[in-house]
Design a protein around this motif. Structure first.
Motif, PDB file in Angstrom:
ATOM      1  N   UNK A   1       0.851  -1.190   0.000  1.00 41.03           N
ATOM      2  CA  UNK A   1       0.000   0.000   0.000  1.00 41.03           C
ATOM      3  C   UNK A   1       0.884   1.236   0.000  1.00 41.03           C
ATOM      4  N   UNK A   2       0.491   2.228  -0.777  1.00 37.98           N
ATOM      5  CA  UNK A   2       1.179   3.526  -0.810  1.00 37.98           C
ATOM      6  C   UNK A   2       0.114   4.604  -0.783  1.00 37.98           C
ATOM      7  N   UNK A   3       0.288   5.573   0.096  1.00 36.15           N
ATOM      8  CA  UNK A   3      -0.592   6.740   0.073  1.00 36.15           C
ATOM      9  C   UNK A   3       0.243   7.981   0.329  1.00 36.15           C
ATOM     10  N   UNK A   4       0.098   8.959  -0.566  1.00 37.42           N
ATOM     11  CA  UNK A   4       0.738  10.269  -0.415  1.00 37.42           C
ATOM     12  C   UNK A   4      -0.355  11.241   0.006  1.00 37.42           C
ATOM     13  N   UNK A   5      -0.057  12.025   1.030  1.00 40.67           N
ATOM     14  CA  UNK A   5      -1.020  12.964   1.608  1.00 40.67           C
ATOM     15  C   UNK A   5      -0.631  14.395   1.253  1.00 40.67           C
ATOM     16  N   UNK A   6      -1.610  15.294   1.212  1.00 40.75           N
ATOM     17  CA  UNK A   6      -1.235  16.706   1.115  1.00 40.75           C
ATOM     18  C   UNK A   6      -0.338  17.052   2.307  1.00 40.75           C
ATOM     19  N   UNK A   7       0.656  17.886   2.093  1.00 36.75           N
ATOM     20  CA  UNK A   7       1.625  18.208   3.154  1.00 36.75           C
ATOM     21  C   UNK A   7       0.949  18.633   4.465  1.00 36.75           C
ATOM     22  N   UNK A   8      -0.108  19.475   4.450  1.00 35.62           N
ATOM     23  CA  UNK A   8      -0.698  19.894   5.722  1.00 35.62           C
ATOM     24  C   UNK A   8      -1.603  18.851   6.389  1.00 35.62           C
TER      25      UNK A   8
END
Length: 153
Positions: A131-138
């Motif tokens: 699993x990979x998830x990138x989040x908005x920085x804030x």
């Protein structure tokens, strides 16, 4: 470099943790590993992200998962920050030199800012990405979502 994707083998790495110990991904064969990337130490959302790992370490243990916190900060910086946050058990890894090399290898380095994405990468016992998830920085990653992903495997 392209972002790592599900089904790929996670690139091996060796990084110092906040205690100055060398940590290799291959040290954890037979366990799942959560690489929890945060952009910079000493920032509010990053602090909450790392404190959530520490607060839920017993839960991670139940699922045979080792959570590791990673950023481009140096290990003395990570050590001081861990002490400030009361993080005593989770290892905070320093992707400091060569600057952001592991983040770059995972396709998670933000060249313009010089730090990593905020992201979670779950790796299985054999080193494959689940699993990979990138989040908005804030945005603070939702620890419940992380455990829902872990429970799915």
């Amino acid at each position: 470099m392209n972002q790592i994707t599900v089904g790929e083998y996670a690139p091996e790495f060796g990084l110092k943790d906040n205690r100055g110990d060398e940590i290799r991904l291959s040290d954890y064969k037979g366990k799942k590993v959560l690489l929890s990337w945060h952009p910079l130490a000493w920032t509010r959302v990053c602090a909450e992200q790392m404190k959530a790992l520490e607060a839920n370490l017993d839960e991670f243990d139940k699922y045979n998962v080792v959570p590791l916190g990673l950023s481009i900060d140096s290990y003395p910086c990570k050590n001081a920050w861990a002490k400030e946050l009361g993080i005593a058990r989770v290892k905070l890894l320093a992707d400091f030199w060569p600057h952001g090399k592991v983040a770059l290898n995972y396709g998670l380095f933000r060249e313009e800012e010089g730090f990593s994405e905020r992201a979670n990468v779950l790796i299985d016992e054999a080193g494959k990405v689940l699993w990979v998830k990138v989040y908005p920085i804030p945005e603070l990653p939702d620890i419940t979502e992380v455990f829902n992903q872990i429970k799915g495997y």
